[in-house]
Design a protein around this motif. Structure first.
Motif, mmCIF file in Angstrom:
data_model
loop_
_atom_site.group_PDB
_atom_site.id
_atom_site.type_symbol
_atom_site.label_atom_id
_atom_site.label_comp_id
_atom_site.label_asym_id
_atom_site.label_seq_id
_atom_site.Cartn_x
_atom_site.Cartn_y
_atom_site.Cartn_z
ATOM 1 N N PRO A 114 0.830 -1.211 0.000
ATOM 2 C CA PRO A 114 0.000 0.000 0.000
ATOM 3 C C PRO A 114 0.865 1.263 0.000
ATOM 4 N N GLY A 115 0.491 2.199 -0.836
ATOM 5 C CA GLY A 115 1.249 3.427 -0.993
ATOM 6 C C GLY A 115 2.126 3.433 -2.222
ATOM 7 N N ASP A 116 2.431 2.227 -2.792
ATOM 8 C CA ASP A 116 3.216 2.177 -4.023
ATOM 9 C C ASP A 116 2.435 2.811 -5.174
ATOM 10 N N LEU A 117 3.167 3.345 -6.134
ATOM 11 C CA LEU A 117 2.569 3.871 -7.353
ATOM 12 C C LEU A 117 2.550 2.772 -8.415
ATOM 13 N N VAL A 118 1.522 2.782 -9.263
ATOM 14 C CA VAL A 118 1.385 1.809 -10.341
ATOM 15 C C VAL A 118 1.686 2.515 -11.659
ATOM 16 N N ALA A 119 2.527 1.899 -12.485
ATOM 17 C CA ALA A 119 2.924 2.534 -13.740
ATOM 18 C C ALA A 119 3.071 1.494 -14.834
ATOM 19 N N VAL A 120 3.008 1.955 -16.085
ATOM 20 C CA VAL A 120 3.134 1.070 -17.241
ATOM 21 C C VAL A 120 4.163 1.627 -18.209
ATOM 22 N N ARG A 121 4.722 0.712 -18.982
ATOM 23 C CA ARG A 121 5.706 1.072 -20.007
ATOM 24 C C ARG A 121 5.404 0.259 -21.249
ATOM 25 N N GLY A 122 5.219 0.935 -22.385
ATOM 26 C CA GLY A 122 4.935 0.243 -23.643
ATOM 27 C C GLY A 122 3.510 0.473 -24.104
ATOM 28 N N ARG A 123 3.196 -0.058 -25.288
ATOM 29 C CA ARG A 123 1.873 0.130 -25.879
ATOM 30 C C ARG A 123 0.837 -0.744 -25.186
ATOM 31 N N LEU A 124 -0.364 -0.201 -25.037
ATOM 32 C CA LEU A 124 -1.494 -0.941 -24.478
ATOM 33 C C LEU A 124 -2.663 -0.874 -25.452
ATOM 34 N N GLY A 125 -3.269 -2.004 -25.739
ATOM 35 C CA GLY A 125 -4.480 -2.036 -26.549
ATOM 36 C C GLY A 125 -4.271 -2.078 -28.042
ATOM 37 N N PHE A 126 -3.049 -1.884 -28.523
ATOM 38 C CA PHE A 126 -2.804 -1.855 -29.965
ATOM 39 C C PHE A 126 -3.048 -3.224 -30.601
ATOM 40 N N ALA A 127 -2.489 -4.279 -30.000
ATOM 41 C CA ALA A 127 -2.670 -5.618 -30.562
ATOM 42 C C ALA A 127 -4.136 -6.035 -30.536
ATOM 43 N N SER A 128 -4.829 -5.682 -29.456
ATOM 44 C CA SER A 128 -6.243 -6.012 -29.345
ATOM 45 C C SER A 128 -7.070 -5.308 -30.413
ATOM 46 N N ALA A 129 -6.782 -4.025 -30.620
ATOM 47 C CA ALA A 129 -7.500 -3.268 -31.653
ATOM 48 C C ALA A 129 -7.196 -3.831 -33.034
ATOM 49 N N GLY A 130 -5.944 -4.239 -33.260
ATOM 50 C CA GLY A 130 -5.584 -4.829 -34.544
ATOM 51 C C GLY A 130 -6.281 -6.149 -34.779
ATOM 52 N N LEU A 131 -6.395 -6.966 -33.740
ATOM 53 C CA LEU A 131 -7.104 -8.239 -33.861
ATOM 54 C C LEU A 131 -8.576 -8.003 -34.194
ATOM 55 N N ALA A 132 -9.182 -6.999 -33.567
ATOM 56 C CA ALA A 132 -10.585 -6.685 -33.848
ATOM 57 C C ALA A 132 -10.762 -6.305 -35.312
ATOM 58 N N LEU A 133 -9.830 -5.525 -35.860
ATOM 59 C CA LEU A 133 -9.903 -5.131 -37.261
ATOM 60 C C LEU A 133 -9.790 -6.344 -38.179
ATOM 61 N N LEU A 134 -8.836 -7.212 -37.908
ATOM 62 C CA LEU A 134 -8.664 -8.399 -38.736
ATOM 63 C C LEU A 134 -9.890 -9.302 -38.668
ATOM 64 N N THR A 135 -10.475 -9.424 -37.492
ATOM 65 C CA THR A 135 -11.667 -10.248 -37.321
ATOM 66 C C THR A 135 -12.828 -9.699 -38.137
ATOM 67 N N GLU A 136 -12.872 -8.367 -38.280
ATOM 68 C CA GLU A 136 -13.917 -7.712 -39.064
ATOM 69 C C GLU A 136 -13.601 -7.696 -40.554
ATOM 70 N N GLY A 137 -12.463 -8.248 -40.948
ATOM 71 C CA GLY A 137 -12.085 -8.280 -42.358
ATOM 72 C C GLY A 137 -11.482 -6.992 -42.860
ATOM 73 N N ARG A 138 -10.996 -6.144 -41.952
ATOM 74 C CA ARG A 138 -10.418 -4.850 -42.340
ATOM 75 C C ARG A 138 -8.898 -4.933 -42.321
ATOM 76 N N ASP A 139 -8.249 -4.045 -43.064
ATOM 77 C CA ASP A 139 -6.784 -4.063 -43.145
ATOM 78 C C ASP A 139 -6.168 -2.711 -42.812
ATOM 79 N N ALA A 140 -6.897 -1.859 -42.127
ATOM 80 C CA ALA A 140 -6.388 -0.551 -41.719
ATOM 81 C C ALA A 140 -7.135 -0.121 -40.454
ATOM 82 N N PRO A 141 -6.494 0.723 -39.622
ATOM 83 C CA PRO A 141 -5.175 1.344 -39.777
ATOM 84 C C PRO A 141 -4.036 0.314 -39.677
ATOM 85 N N GLU A 142 -3.037 0.474 -40.521
ATOM 86 C CA GLU A 142 -1.927 -0.462 -40.585
ATOM 87 C C GLU A 142 -1.154 -0.529 -39.270
#
Length: 304
Positions: free
Chosen positions: A156-184
């Motif tokens: 308790p009291g520690d700070l939580v932090a992230v490094r790197g991209r979040l959600g990009f791969a998931s959004a890309g998978l959603a596009l591919l599942t929908e048959g779309r090829d962009a945004p690249e």
């Protein structure tokens, strides 16, 4: 160039191993009954993953080079998440005999290049015939004499932090599942993650108390830290990095999407400059987003 079946087991092994430059930690690489990898620390960090065609990758969505880089990245990132430096990969490669030899070579080019990006190399492995392409990848790492960074040290009291991209791969998978090829940019993120391999050293230098690789979704993975440490993690959604490229569902992708292999950690003081502070550790249990139960949708290998 023919097929891997025409090359035969040892012909294929010879063709593939010629594409794998040795790294500094590999004392003896492919060619003997086993590899020899230096362990200066006296202990070895080890992790393994399985990737099965149709479940973890699709050949109509990703080429062999990207599949190799992705398979390597998800294992190398696990080593970094322990606060270790990657040293070597061992690769089990199963494929139908009719698989093009050139496809296999490009797969191993991807392995080699991702290892180079992390300072590691391929030390050995095995090849067999199978109905579906399956990859079994084991990564090794060295702690350099330091203690591992585990999931159980948050307080308790520690700070939580992230490094790197979040959600990009998931959004890309959603596009591919929908048959779309962009945004690249998003499609490419699904095909080939880009873990920030320096994150482990950064986290250790700033006294991180817990660290992990975000592979199954930020909320779910932070839940592992909360459970292992016996604490609650409070996320401020306004602080989560959500680039416009992620679209209207960007926050959901950032909170629940996996396979970007970013890193999340907890820190007793200031977070590293290249990290984004997104929350705080408190007394209690579980993960809350803006004080409420978080959204569902994180990856589960047996749920779908």
């Amino acid at each position: 160039m023919g097929t891997i079946g025409e090359l035969g087991e040892f012909g294929l092994i010879g063709r593939l191993t010629r594409r794998l430059p040795p790294g500094p930690a590999v004392r003896l690489g492919p060619g003997d009954d086993a590899a020899v990898v230096a362990a200066p620390d006296g202990s070895v960090v080890a992790t393994t993953d399985l990737l099965v065609e149709g479940r973890h990758f699709r050949r109509d969505w990703s080429g062999p080079y990207d599949i190799g880089r992705k398979a390597a990245a998800q294992n190398l990132a696990d080593v970094v998440a322990m606060g270790a430096r990657p040293t070597a990969l061992l690769i089990g490669f199963a494929a139908p005999a009719g698989t093009a030899a050139e496809w296999a070579e490009r797969l191993y080019d991807g392995f080699a290049d991702e290892c180079a990006a992390a300072g590691a190399s391929v030390a050995g492995g095995d090849v067999v015939s199978a109905p579906l392409i399956t990859l079994a990848v084991t990564a090794l790492g060295d702690l350099g004499g330091a203690a591992p960074l585990t999931r159980s040290g948050a307080r308790p009291g520690d700070l939580v932090a992230v490094r790197g991209r979040l959600g990009f791969a998931s959004a890309g998978l959603a596009l591919l599942t929908e048959g779309r090829d962009a945004p690249e940019e998003l499609i490419a993120a699904h095909r080939r993650p880009e873990p920030p391999y320096g994150a482990g050293d950064e986290a250790r230098a700033h006294g991180a108390t817990a660290l992990l690789d975000v592979s199954d979704g930020l909320v779910q993975d932070l839940g592992h830290i909360a459970a292992a440490s016996g604490v609650r993690i409070e996320i401020d959604s306004a602080a989560v990095p959500v680039p416009e490229a992620l679209g209207p569902d960007g926050l959901r992708h950032a909170l629940t999407g996996g396979e970007d292999h970013a890193f999340a950690g907890t820190f007793p003081g200031a977070v590293p400059p290249s990290w984004s502070r997104i929350g705080v550790v408190t007394a209690g249990s579980g993960v809350r987003v803006d004080g409420r139960e978080p959204p569902s949708g994180a990856w589960d290998h047996f749920a779908r």
